[in-house]
Design a protein around this motif. Structure first.
Motif, PDB file in Angstrom:
ATOM      1  N   GLY A   1       2.869  20.442 -14.640  1.00 17.63           N
ATOM      2  CA  GLY A   1       2.378  18.795 -14.320  1.00 17.63           C
ATOM      3  C   GLY A   1       3.293  18.459 -13.177  1.00 17.63           C
ATOM      4  N   GLN A   2       3.072  17.194 -12.770  1.00 16.81           N
ATOM      5  CA  GLN A   2       3.850  16.549 -11.753  1.00 16.81           C
ATOM      6  C   GLN A   2       4.638  15.037 -12.316  1.00 16.81           C
ATOM      7  N   SER A   3       5.730  14.978 -12.278  1.00 20.95           N
ATOM      8  CA  SER A   3       6.435  13.966 -12.755  1.00 20.95           C
ATOM      9  C   SER A   3       7.455  13.196 -11.808  1.00 20.95           C
ATOM     10  N   LEU A   4       7.667  11.916 -12.030  1.00 18.97           N
ATOM     11  CA  LEU A   4       8.583  11.293 -11.305  1.00 18.97           C
ATOM     12  C   LEU A   4       9.373  10.438 -12.336  1.00 18.97           C
ATOM     13  N   GLU A   5      10.814  10.616 -12.577  1.00 16.20           N
ATOM     14  CA  GLU A   5      11.624  10.120 -13.569  1.00 16.20           C
ATOM     15  C   GLU A   5      12.617   8.975 -12.766  1.00 16.20           C
ATOM     16  N   GLN A   6      12.625   7.849 -13.355  1.00 16.75           N
ATOM     17  CA  GLN A   6      13.551   6.807 -12.974  1.00 16.75           C
ATOM     18  C   GLN A   6      13.650   6.020 -14.018  1.00 16.75           C
ATOM     19  N   PRO A   7      14.904   5.241 -14.234  1.00 21.22           N
ATOM     20  CA  PRO A   7      15.216   4.432 -15.297  1.00 21.22           C
ATOM     21  C   PRO A   7      14.158   3.348 -15.478  1.00 21.22           C
ATOM     22  N   SER A   8      14.029   2.945 -16.797  1.00 20.97           N
ATOM     23  CA  SER A   8      13.031   1.813 -17.090  1.00 20.97           C
ATOM     24  C   SER A   8      13.662   0.412 -16.699  1.00 20.97           C
ATOM     25  N   GLU A   9      14.792   0.195 -16.847  1.00 18.93           N
ATOM     26  CA  GLU A   9      15.508  -1.192 -16.543  1.00 18.93           C
ATOM     27  C   GLU A   9      16.929  -0.998 -15.992  1.00 18.93           C
ATOM     28  N   VAL A  10      17.120  -1.873 -15.401  1.00 15.32           N
ATOM     29  CA  VAL A  10      18.431  -1.864 -14.650  1.00 15.32           C
ATOM     30  C   VAL A  10      18.972  -3.169 -14.623  1.00 15.32           C
ATOM     31  N   THR A  11      20.262  -3.788 -14.850  1.00 20.77           N
ATOM     32  CA  THR A  11      20.778  -4.989 -14.711  1.00 20.77           C
ATOM     33  C   THR A  11      22.124  -5.155 -13.935  1.00 20.77           C
ATOM     34  N   ALA A  12      21.873  -6.277 -13.267  1.00 19.34           N
ATOM     35  CA  ALA A  12      23.098  -6.354 -12.527  1.00 19.34           C
ATOM     36  C   ALA A  12      23.307  -7.496 -11.941  1.00 19.34           C
ATOM     37  N   VAL A  13      24.665  -7.912 -11.472  1.00 15.15           N
ATOM     38  CA  VAL A  13      25.166  -9.233 -11.166  1.00 15.15           C
ATOM     39  C   VAL A  13      24.784  -9.769  -9.753  1.00 15.15           C
ATOM     40  N   GLU A  14      24.501 -10.985  -9.654  1.00 14.43           N
ATOM     41  CA  GLU A  14      24.277 -11.468  -8.146  1.00 14.43           C
ATOM     42  C   GLU A  14      25.369 -11.043  -7.231  1.00 14.43           C
ATOM     43  N   GLY A  15      25.364 -10.542  -6.055  1.00  9.19           N
ATOM     44  CA  GLY A  15      26.197 -10.143  -5.244  1.00  9.19           C
ATOM     45  C   GLY A  15      26.785  -8.921  -5.250  1.00  9.19           C
ATOM     46  N   ALA A  16      26.383  -8.176  -6.384  1.00 11.75           N
ATOM     47  CA  ALA A  16      26.653  -6.665  -6.602  1.00 11.75           C
ATOM     48  C   ALA A  16      25.817  -5.789  -5.936  1.00 11.75           C
ATOM     49  N   ILE A  17      26.121  -4.429  -6.140  1.00  8.33           N
ATOM     50  CA  ILE A  17      25.460  -3.529  -5.519  1.00  8.33           C
ATOM     51  C   ILE A  17      24.917  -2.788  -6.939  1.00  8.33           C
ATOM     52  N   VAL A  18      23.603  -2.064  -6.580  1.00  8.42           N
ATOM     53  CA  VAL A  18      22.741  -1.506  -7.594  1.00  8.42           C
ATOM     54  C   VAL A  18      22.118   0.010  -7.008  1.00  8.42           C
ATOM     55  N   GLN A  19      22.099   0.849  -7.997  1.00  8.27           N
ATOM     56  CA  GLN A  19      21.467   2.116  -7.432  1.00  8.27           C
ATOM     57  C   GLN A  19      20.433   2.398  -8.285  1.00  8.27           C
ATOM     58  N   ILE A  20      19.064   2.733  -7.775  1.00 13.10           N
ATOM     59  CA  ILE A  20      18.119   3.130  -8.838  1.00 13.10           C
ATOM     60  C   ILE A  20      17.778   4.629  -8.273  1.00 13.10           C
ATOM     61  N   ASN A  21      17.888   5.497  -9.272  1.00 15.56           N
ATOM     62  CA  ASN A  21      17.645   6.777  -9.144  1.00 15.56           C
ATOM     63  C   ASN A  21      16.214   7.337  -9.481  1.00 15.56           C
ATOM     64  N   CYS A  22      15.696   8.224  -8.935  1.00 14.29           N
ATOM     65  CA  CYS A  22      14.360   9.073  -8.895  1.00 14.29           C
ATOM     66  C   CYS A  22      14.494  10.292  -8.749  1.00 14.29           C
ATOM     67  N   THR A  23      14.240  11.196  -9.607  1.00 11.04           N
ATOM     68  CA  THR A  23      13.988  12.565  -9.746  1.00 11.04           C
ATOM     69  C   THR A  23      12.723  12.975  -9.859  1.00 11.04           C
ATOM     70  N   TYR A  24      12.174  13.974  -9.140  1.00 13.25           N
ATOM     71  CA  TYR A  24      10.609  14.250  -9.032  1.00 13.25           C
ATOM     72  C   TYR A  24      10.337  15.772  -9.113  1.00 13.25           C
ATOM     73  N   GLN A  25       9.129  15.888  -9.670  1.00 11.58           N
ATOM     74  CA  GLN A  25       9.075  17.487  -9.915  1.00 11.58           C
ATOM     75  C   GLN A  25       7.483  17.367  -9.590  1.00 11.58           C
ATOM     76  N   THR A  26       7.007  17.766  -8.194  1.00 12.40           N
ATOM     77  CA  THR A  26       5.532  17.742  -7.739  1.00 12.40           C
ATOM     78  C   THR A  26       5.386  19.187  -7.405  1.00 12.40           C
ATOM     79  N   SER A  27       3.812  19.234  -7.077  1.00 14.37           N
ATOM     80  CA  SER A  27       3.400  20.572  -6.585  1.00 14.37           C
ATOM     81  C   SER A  27       3.588  20.546  -5.015  1.00 14.37           C
ATOM     82  N   GLY A  28       3.556  19.379  -4.411  1.00 11.67           N
ATOM     83  CA  GLY A  28       4.077  19.360  -2.875  1.00 11.67           C
ATOM     84  C   GLY A  28       4.702  18.224  -2.752  1.00 11.67           C
TER      85      GLY A  28
END
Lengths: 109, 113
Positions: A1-28
């Motif tokens: 099957g095809q899937s994309l995985e990313q975290p459900s929630e992220v919390t950060a403070v104003e002015g900070a830096i945040v990274q949201i990850n994504c891994t994927y497994q797709t046929s194309g």
């Protein structure tokens, strides 16, 4: 099957830096996009990576590693208005797009 | 430019009723899409169209039909609504090139009782 995985929630403070990850497994794979959606609103396009590397657009940057089937969205100088859901999406070919379940970002003062 | 518009914005149906959701875009885009969005499941592609008169199935096409008789319009039909079709429906359009940036309508919130 095809899937994309990313975290459900992220919390950060104003002015900070945040990274949201994504891994994927797709046929194309033709490219990885990121969309932002505020509560009650429609998704809006943020960025797109077709090739490996970093793309920068103002406070937002997006990275792709095709060999690792991995990408991330980097948000700098966080503002309260950045509180929203962020979706990664893969163009699997024929302009058919598969979306991840979304990451809800909470920005705290 | 209005962009992508959807009608209606809200609708409540009883099980077994039928309805049509209308999507219109004024950007002369070739590609149009219908998605449904459920809590915790992101956006799932129902059907899409790569041009006037053409349609194709997405991830979750069962229970829905579509038509693209005019380039600017993309209709989504529910012939016999079921509670499982309670969702928020988004229409989108794109030029179909490069990043294929999709422009979304404001959504239709559908409840099936």
């Amino acid at each position: 099957g095809q899937s994309l995985e990313q975290p459900s929630e992220v919390t950060a403070v104003e002015g900070a830096i945040v990274q949201i990850n994504c891994t994927y497994q797709t046929s194309g794979f033709y490219g990885l996009s990121w969309y932002q959606q505020h509560d009650g609103g429609a998704p809006t396009f943020l960025s797109y990576n077709a090739l490996d590397g970093l793309e920068e657009t103002g406070r937002f940057s997006s990275f792709l590693s095709r060999s690792d089937s991995y990408g991330y969205l980097l948000l700098q100088e966080l503002q309260m208005k950045d509180s929203a859901s962020y979706f990664c999406a893969v163009n699997t070919g024929g302009f058919k797009t598969i979306f991840g379940a979304g990451t809800r970002l909470f920005v705290k003062a | 430019n209005a962009g992508v518009t959807q009608t209606p914005k809200f609708r409540v149906l009883k099980t077994g009723q039928s309805m049509t959701l209308l999507c219109a875009q004024d950007m002369n885009h070739e590609y149009m899409y219908w998605y449904r969005q459920d809590p915790g499941m992101g956006l799932r592609l129902i059907h899409y169209s790569v041009g006037e008169g053409t349609t194709a199935k997405g991830e979750v096409p069962d229970g829905y039909n579509v038509s693209r008789l005019k380039k600017q319009n993309f209709l989504l039909g529910l012939e016999s609504a079921a509670p499982s079709q309670t969702s928020v429906y988004f229409c989108a359009s794109s030029q179909g090139q490069g990043p294929n940036e999709q422009f979304f309508g404001p959504g239709t919130r559908l409840t099936v009782l």
